[in-house]
Design an enzyme around this catalytic site. Structure first.
Site, PDB file in Angstrom:
ATOM      1  N   ASP A 111       0.849  -1.174   0.000  1.00 50.37           N
ATOM      2  CA  ASP A 111       0.000   0.000   0.000  1.00 50.37           C
ATOM      3  C   ASP A 111       0.892   1.234   0.000  1.00 50.37           C
ATOM      4  OD1 ASP A 111       0.996  -0.287   2.524  1.00 50.37           O
ATOM      5  OD2 ASP A 111      -0.890  -0.047   3.579  1.00 50.37           O
ATOM      6  N   ASP A 166      -2.671  -2.115   6.443  1.00 48.08           N
ATOM      7  CA  ASP A 166      -2.828  -1.586   7.799  1.00 48.08           C
ATOM      8  C   ASP A 166      -4.281  -1.470   8.233  1.00 48.08           C
ATOM      9  OD1 ASP A 166      -3.663   0.432   6.182  1.00 48.08           O
ATOM     10  OD2 ASP A 166      -2.270   1.947   6.926  1.00 48.08           O
ATOM     11  N   ASP A 215      -7.874  -4.662   4.648  1.00 48.36           N
ATOM     12  CA  ASP A 215      -6.734  -5.377   4.073  1.00 48.36           C
ATOM     13  C   ASP A 215      -6.656  -6.826   4.553  1.00 48.36           C
ATOM     14  OD1 ASP A 215      -5.589  -3.224   2.576  1.00 48.36           O
ATOM     15  OD2 ASP A 215      -4.871  -2.355   4.452  1.00 48.36           O
TER      16      ASP A 215
END
Length: 898
Positions: A336, A625, A629
């Site tokens: 990410d 995070d 996810d």
């Protein structure tokens, strides 16, 4: 309903009093088995049982020799030596297993140190879960784990996963009696330790902590999952079984052959036969002890324990043991953006919200304060820190910089309803009775501007949508995060919790929309170390893919800054979430390897990307995070959660990156690759000794000569090979050079062709050298090492204790120097390059000193006699040729590569 006064929470004295009365918020783990019981289990090993039986038989023979044949007490030395060696072998294995368990146990305490937001002394601050006390006021946000049992004071669209206690994946929580579910397992206004917030947010007062919670009543101490069968452990199991069965087969052949030889050469006598049979069994046991690689599991365990402990120093907290190894085989990293590639220090860069009139200014301030789930920690009054969502925190920090207290603005406004942000909706809303426009009810919305625009029918100030779009494009091209704001006066008719979605649907249908207030740019600069870290991974043959919810422009700019995106890359390398979802599985399989950036990604896009890459036989690591996810983290071969990520993400991950930096991911890959090489070095060393030792024992047995190495001596050799070598080679530090190699094939056998050549070639060479020495010792009296210079064949004279001592020491010292060669394997460096190898040096010294003590003091127990200083100097010097030849080969290979 939002409180109309600021909740102060406990003060410092009340916290102390509560902790003294109720204790810490910790779960007491179940009692372990006593240490002596754990030690006794070491004697359940079949080999140890065989040795114990052999030792008992040896004692029986010694009693017969002492009482029946009237020999001296020295006949008891060998059986005593066998039992001491057994205790030493089991004791060392037990010691290092306990040490490894202690290294792993620290991971079971990780959850107790997770951060929790609480209100104390009128200020929102962070403490660890263990510090939560009865009476604390705790904030709950989407993705957080409930730290204790307590009564809800506030619940906004709050849904909690209680499956860990009740089996219910979604339980709606509320403080309104009309919403209470009478059939629920636990009250609707009550939350429980260990459950997870799936949506919404709230406040609760802690009533029970630690063992008194419902979770504490059914608690079973979490354990590290050592049962995961990785490619490495499967290969080691196959190797171990192959060697074990081969050694058992050879041992059986030796036993049968020696029994046949007995009946061919001797007349049958029970005592002589039993003694001969015992000697034969001892030889077979010796061969099995040498050949069976019982040190392999210890080598893996020690390597993993060492790697896990040292990786923590590089900000990699390994939660699942197998992840250490798998990171070394990673071929793709899906990362990410926020916090991993960037600093995650969100601050408002530019604000373009209409504030021409006092009324517009007041509405802008109220919108920022009330339409937010973030908080500020004012522990440091001069430099408050944001808690919660970083983007929302940046807005509160900006408001604070303007001289306004968001807490006061929140208290003055009465919240009627809230619509939490979600990645599918891409906006959030709050319905309030405004304090800035008394008597008015206002709906505030913020989120992605292209989404907010769909609900708007007018714009504050003299601006057009074209101007706004151009400004947004400029900011996004500078890799800034942008948000749009809108508001609308709402009639007071039929307003209640959960009404916002209905209002938005009505707005879309009627066209009577919100008023667009403006836009804001929030910057999050790229971490300084990231471009070099990305380049390191690319050079190591690992593809890097960015998966982000940002716009394509922002994502490409970040990709350019970190060195992943260049002008040569085509548009097919970038795709948006909707475009990605529209691809068929066949189309995706053709494009997935070439994709570099997925913008506007949604939760399931990331999971589908992982699965598509795995279908292409890629080994995938994923960073994340957020709660959204979790599916991708679980699906990946290695899930990497961020240190400040949600508990749901951490729970789904294998490794937690404490500092959130991409550089730490590169360090994890380096550790994984180095770990694999360390285990290869151990196997190379042990298998070389196995070949030499087994051939020597086999040759001696089939030639009818006495075994040149006794059981006690071979137990010492086995201790060197298994325990000490595992310690020495497992503790080698990682090498940056491994990042120049391409990822290994997960299916390739751990013994590669280079190792095979060395094991067979060097093992057979050692066998020839040792067999020659054995022949020379048997056919001439050797009183010192200098006698080899004047050696003459005088016929078979057997082996004296002194000659056995020389052979035993030569055998051990050859393997001692070869351990240095194994350490240098695949490093491209000299074996004398010992920087960072303090542990290896200490263990090598321990082996050397141990050999001297055994030979000089072992006596009948080890069937040895002391050697002179000159003999030691000659043995050490002559056997070091093994190392010098290895150095020459390494130098030759290095020059050829250049």
């Amino acid at each position: 309903m939002e409180e109309k006064k600021i909740i102060n929470g406990l003060n410092d004295q009340e916290v102390l009093a509560s902790r003294q009365k109720y204790g810490e918020n910790l779960l007491t783990p179940p009692a372990k088995e006593p240490m002596w019981k754990r030690f006794i289990t070491k004697f359940e090993d079949p080999l140890i049982i065989i040795l114990l039986v052999a030792g008992i038989l040896s004692i029986a023979i010694s009693f017969y020799e002492y009482y029946g044949l009237h020999e001296g007490t020295e006949v008891f030395f060998e059986p005593v030596g066998i039992f001491i060696a057994i205790l030493l072998a089991t004791g060392m294995a037990f010691f290092f297993e306990e040490k490894a368990n202690k290294a792993f146990s620290v991971l079971n305490q990780v959850n107790d140190d997770e951060p929790v937001e609480v209100i104390r002394n009128g200020n929102t601050t962070q403490i660890t879960k263990r510090e939560v006390v009865v009476g604390d006021i705790v904030r709950l946000n989407t993705g957080s784990e409930v730290p204790a049992d307590g009564l809800l004071l506030q619940a906004i669209s709050l849904n909690i996963d209680e499956s860990s206690l009740t089996g219910e994946p979604i339980c709606h929580k509320s403080t309104h009696e009309t919403d209470f579910d009478k059939d629920a397992t636990f009250p609707t206004n009550y939350v429980l330790r260990g459950t997870k917030v799936m949506e919404g947010h709230g406040l609760f007062r802690v009533e029970k902590i630690g063992d008194n919670t419902e979770n504490g009543k059914v608690f079973v101490a979490s354990q590290i999952d050592n049962s995961v069968k990785t490619p490495l452990t499967e290969q080691l199991e196959r190797l171990g079984k192959l060697i074990t069965w081969a050694s058992y087969t050879i041992a059986a052949i030796i036993l049968i052959a020696r029994i046949i030889m007995f009946f061919s050469n001797f007349s049958f006598e029970w005592v002589r036969f039993l003694q001969y049979l015992l000697d034969s069994i001892m030889i077979c046991v010796t061969l099995i002890v040498v050949a069976v690689p019982e040190g392999l599991p210890m080598a893996v365990t020690l390597s993993l324990a060492y790697s896990m402990r040292r990786m923590l120093k590089t900000n990699n907290l390994v939660r699942k043991m197998h992840a250490c190894e798998t990171m070394g085989a990673t071929t793709v990293i899906c990362t990410d953006k926020t916090g991993t590639l960037t600093q995650n220090q969100m601050r408002v860069s530019e604000m373009a919200i209409d504030r021409e009139t006092e009324e517009h200014k007041a509405l802008a301030r109220e919108a920022i304060a009330v339409n937010s789930t973030a908080s500020l920690d004012f522990t440091d009054t001069h430099h408050p820190t944001a808690l919660g969502n970083p983007t929302e925190g940046a807005l509160l920090l900006w408001l604070n910089d303007q001289g306004y207290d968001y807490r006061q603005l929140r208290t003055e406004a009465e919240v009627i309803d809230e619509l939490p942000f979600s990645t599918e909706r891409k906006c959030m809303g709050t319905l309030v009775r405004s304090a800035q426009l008394p008597g008015k009810t206002i709906l505030y919305i913020k989120g992605a501007t292209d989404i907010i625009r769909n609900y708007c029918s007018s714009i504050m100030g003299n601006r057009s949508w074209d101007e706004i779009s151009n400004q947004l494009l400029t900011w996004q091209n500078q890799a800034m995060r942008t948000l749009g704001f809108a508001c609308m006066l709402i009639d007071d008719d039929n307003l209640h919790e959960g009404v916002i979605p209905t209002l938005l649907d009505t707005i879309k249908q009627t066209g009577k929309g919100l008023t667009f207030q403006g836009i804001v740019a929030i910057s999050d600069p790229v971490r300084k170390e990231v471009p070099a870290a990305v380049r390191e991974c690319l050079d190591a043959g690992i593809d890097v893919k960015i998966v982000t919810g940002d716009t394509p422009g922002t994502a490409k700019e970040i990709g350019r800054q970190v060195g992943l995106w260049t002008e040569k890359d085509c548009d097919n390398c970038v795709i948006t979430g909707p475009e990605f979802e529209a691809l068929s599985d066949e189309e995706l399989s053709k494009r997935v390897n070439n994709l570099k950036i997925i913008a506007r990604a949604r939760p399931m896009d990331k999971k589908r990307l992982v699965e598509a890459l795995q279908a292409q036989h890629q080994v995938v690591a994923v960073t994340g995070d957020g709660t959204n996810d979790a599916p991708a983290l679980k699906a990946a071969h290695v899930g990497l959660s961020m240190g400040d990520g949600t508990n749901v993400a951490k729970e789904a991950s294998d490794i937690t990156i404490i500092d959130n930096s991409f550089r730490s991911i590169g360090r994890a890959v380096m550790w994984g690759r180095s770990l694999y090489q360390n285990i290869q070095r151990f196997i190379l060393f042990q298998m070389t000794v196995n070949v030499a030792a087994c051939l020597i024992v086999l040759a001696g047995a089939l030639m009818g000569t006495q075994s040149p190495l006794t059981v006690t001596q071979m137990l010492w050799v086995n201790l060197i090979m298994d325990t000490f070598a595992a310690m020495a080679l497992a503790s080698l530090p990682p090498s940056k050079d491994v990042m120049r190699d391409k990822p290994r094939n997960r299916k390739s056998f751990i013994i590669n062709p280079a190792m095979t050549r060395l094991i067979i070639g060097v093992g057979c060479l050692f066998f020839v050298i040792l067999l020659t020495l054995l022949y020379m010792l048997e056919h001439a009296p050797i009183q010192s090492m200098t006698d080899f210079l004047t050696w003459k064949n005088m016929g078979d004279q057997g082996l004296t204790d002194h000659e056995l001592s020389i052979f035993f020491t030569l055998f051990v010292m050859i393997q001692f120097w070869n351990m240095f060669n194994a350490r240098a394997f695949a490093t491209g460096r000299s074996a004398f390059h010992l920087k960072g190898c303090k542990g290896f040096g200490v263990i090598a010294l321990l082996i050397f000193v141990g050999q001297i003590i055994i030979v000089q003091c072992g006596g009948r127990m080890f069937n040895v006699s002391p050697l002179s200083l000159s003999d030691w100097l000659i043995i050490v010097t002559s056997t070091s040729v093994v190392l010098w030849i290895g150095e020459l080969f390494r130098l030759f290979n290095k020059r050829n590569k250049q």
